[in-house]
Design an enzyme around this catalytic site. Structure first.
Site, PDB file in Angstrom:
ATOM      1  N   ASP A 135      11.969 -81.344  -4.676  1.00 51.34           N
ATOM      2  CA  ASP A 135      12.354 -81.446  -3.265  1.00 51.34           C
ATOM      3  C   ASP A 135      11.782 -80.298  -2.426  1.00 51.34           C
ATOM      4  O   ASP A 135      11.463 -80.491  -1.252  1.00 51.34           O
ATOM      5  CB  ASP A 135      13.885 -81.476  -3.109  1.00 51.34           C
ATOM      6  CG  ASP A 135      14.472 -82.847  -3.427  1.00 51.34           C
ATOM      7  OD1 ASP A 135      13.702 -83.819  -3.591  1.00 51.34           O
ATOM      8  OD2 ASP A 135      15.711 -82.943  -3.514  1.00 51.34           O
ATOM      9  N   GLU A 159       6.665 -74.548 -27.931  1.00 53.24           N
ATOM     10  CA  GLU A 159       6.737 -73.119 -28.237  1.00 53.24           C
ATOM     11  C   GLU A 159       7.527 -72.784 -29.497  1.00 53.24           C
ATOM     12  O   GLU A 159       8.018 -71.657 -29.629  1.00 53.24           O
ATOM     13  CB  GLU A 159       7.249 -72.332 -27.023  1.00 53.24           C
ATOM     14  CG  GLU A 159       8.318 -73.009 -26.193  1.00 53.24           C
ATOM     15  CD  GLU A 159       8.555 -72.311 -24.858  1.00 53.24           C
ATOM     16  OE1 GLU A 159       8.068 -71.199 -24.649  1.00 53.24           O
ATOM     17  OE2 GLU A 159       9.271 -72.884 -24.029  1.00 53.24           O
ATOM     18  N   HIS A 215      11.866 -66.942 -16.670  1.00 51.40           N
ATOM     19  CA  HIS A 215      12.097 -65.539 -17.022  1.00 51.40           C
ATOM     20  C   HIS A 215      12.029 -64.590 -15.834  1.00 51.40           C
ATOM     21  O   HIS A 215      12.382 -63.422 -15.978  1.00 51.40           O
ATOM     22  CB  HIS A 215      11.102 -65.095 -18.094  1.00 51.40           C
ATOM     23  CG  HIS A 215      11.442 -65.602 -19.467  1.00 51.40           C
ATOM     24  ND1 HIS A 215      12.592 -65.247 -20.130  1.00 51.40           N
ATOM     25  CD2 HIS A 215      10.797 -66.461 -20.289  1.00 51.40           C
ATOM     26  CE1 HIS A 215      12.636 -65.854 -21.315  1.00 51.40           C
ATOM     27  NE2 HIS A 215      11.568 -66.605 -21.427  1.00 51.40           N
ATOM     28  N   ARG A 231       7.556 -73.384 -13.117  1.00 47.68           N
ATOM     29  CA  ARG A 231       8.292 -73.550 -14.375  1.00 47.68           C
ATOM     30  C   ARG A 231       9.788 -73.470 -14.099  1.00 47.68           C
ATOM     31  O   ARG A 231      10.303 -72.413 -13.705  1.00 47.68           O
ATOM     32  CB  ARG A 231       7.891 -72.461 -15.381  1.00 47.68           C
ATOM     33  CG  ARG A 231       8.678 -72.591 -16.676  1.00 47.68           C
ATOM     34  CD  ARG A 231       8.056 -71.838 -17.824  1.00 47.68           C
ATOM     35  NE  ARG A 231       8.323 -70.409 -17.830  1.00 47.68           N
ATOM     36  CZ  ARG A 231       8.158 -69.641 -18.903  1.00 47.68           C
ATOM     37  NH1 ARG A 231       7.699 -70.153 -20.038  1.00 47.68           N
ATOM     38  NH2 ARG A 231       8.398 -68.343 -18.832  1.00 47.68           N
ATOM     39  N   ASP A 240       6.858 -67.248 -27.629  1.00 46.90           N
ATOM     40  CA  ASP A 240       7.956 -67.951 -28.301  1.00 46.90           C
ATOM     41  C   ASP A 240       7.499 -68.556 -29.619  1.00 46.90           C
ATOM     42  O   ASP A 240       8.249 -68.579 -30.595  1.00 46.90           O
ATOM     43  CB  ASP A 240       8.556 -69.016 -27.376  1.00 46.90           C
ATOM     44  CG  ASP A 240       9.427 -68.395 -26.307  1.00 46.90           C
ATOM     45  OD1 ASP A 240      10.400 -67.709 -26.672  1.00 46.90           O
ATOM     46  OD2 ASP A 240       9.129 -68.560 -25.120  1.00 46.90           O
TER      47      ASP A 240
HETATM   48  O1  LIG Z   1       6.142 -68.241 -25.085  1.00 47.99           O
HETATM   49  C1  LIG Z   1       5.473 -67.793 -24.136  1.00 47.99           C
HETATM   50  O2  LIG Z   1       4.446 -67.085 -24.288  1.00 47.99           O
HETATM   51  C2  LIG Z   1       5.905 -68.147 -22.784  1.00 47.99           C
HETATM   52  O3  LIG Z   1       6.611 -69.094 -22.600  1.00 47.99           O
HETATM   53  C3  LIG Z   1       5.561 -67.208 -21.663  1.00 47.99           C
HETATM   54  C4  LIG Z   1       6.644 -66.160 -21.600  1.00 47.99           C
HETATM   55  O4  LIG Z   1       7.801 -66.749 -21.085  1.00 47.99           O
HETATM   56  C5  LIG Z   1       6.333 -64.892 -20.820  1.00 47.99           C
HETATM   57  O5  LIG Z   1       5.331 -64.176 -21.408  1.00 47.99           O
HETATM   58  C6  LIG Z   1       6.130 -65.043 -19.367  1.00 47.99           C
HETATM   59  O6  LIG Z   1       6.032 -63.787 -18.731  1.00 47.99           O
END
Ligand SMILES: O=C(O)C(=O)C[C@H](O)[C@@H](O)CO
Length: 256
Positions: free
Chosen positions: A87, A151, A48, A73, A177
């Site tokens: 890598d 999630e 994100h 991530r 999520d």
């Molecule tokens: O579902 C979530 O909570 C995440 O995966 C983290 C989010 O992506 C987000 O809050 C990261 O800034």
């Protein structure tokens, strides 16, 4: 010269509680400063945050200044992205949106050289100290730590199968999520979501794998630790910066 060893993986396997912080700013300065702040690990968000593989490398270089382990991530559970991140020296990956045991197995496979996986081989990378290590290929597979992110409600229903996949070191719950998938978009604090988070910590721990989660403040982080989560990001750099700046502005205005 020896290839880098993954102390995060070893500490997690030893049952330690590891306090982390989530980095969305994609700033080498923030990365370097926060690597010195005492956290056990920092998460570099390629899903994100506005950063790609080439932008994550300077974040890892900056974080090498301090003592916090780097967790990266990728934007997606994708074998090409995973190969590229390994890598550039990532050793611990937090793989988003893992819905099934097969998807967890694919993430593990992407992180391992043959015959244990499908990771492509490059000679001189940052991971192998540009080819100057004596033992990189001998130890690379065993030094990779794979954390899978659960999630959604569907993934939660398959939690034990996902956690049981060989090579999965930990299961990380994404509260935002998960809340969205449970019909509570933007409300991870909803009692139903919180109950699911508490249950998930117990279920993950029962599989023998490490449970992890993201909090957005210290109170939430402490509650999650109390529920048995063992690698907890206590907040997000961007949120802490904006929140701190707003509080300061309010305090200045209140003084008028
Ligand atoms: O579902 C979530 O909570 C995440 O995966 C983290 C989010 O992506 C987000 O809050 C990261 O800034």
């Amino acid at each position: 010269m020896q290839a880098p060893r993954n102390t995060f993986k070893r500490r997690l396997a030893a049952g330690e509680v590891l306090n982390g912080f989530w980095l969305s700013l994609a700033s080498p300065v923030a990365s370097e400063a926060l690597s010195l702040a005492g956290f056990d690990w920092l998460l570099f968000d390629g899903e994100h945050a506005p950063v790609d593989v080439a932008g994550i490398q300077p974040l890892l270089q900056a974080a090498a200044t301090g003592t916090a382990a780097a967790v990266v991530r990728p934007a997606w559970n994708d074998k090409v992205l995973i190969k590229r991140l390994l890598d550039i020296g990532a050793q611990t990956l937090l793989v988003p949106f893992v819905q099934t045991a097969d998807e967890a197995a694919a993430a593990v496979s992407a992180s391992r050289y043959p015959p244990h996986g499908v990771r492509g081989v490059a000679g001189a990378t940052r991971a192998s100290r540009y080819g100057l290590t004596d033992d990189y290929f001998a130890v690379a597979n065993q030094e990779i730590c794979v954390l899978v992110q659960v999630e959604t409600g569907e993934a939660l229903a398959r939690l034990e199968e996902i956690a049981a996949v060989e090579g999965v070191d930990g299961v990380f719950i994404g509260p935002s999520d998960l809340a969205a998938s449970m019909g509570h978009l933007g409300r991870p604090g909803h009692p139903e979501v919180q109950q699911a988070l508490e249950d998930a910590a117990r279920r993950i721990a029962a599989t023998g794998k490490a449970p992890g989660i993201l909090a957005t403040n210290a109170a939430d982080a402490r509650r999650y630790l109390g529920w048995g989560y063992r690698f907890v990001a206590a907040g997000v750099d961007l949120g802490v910066m904006v929140g701190g700046a707003r509080s300061m502005l309010q305090a200045v205005r209140a003084a008028d």
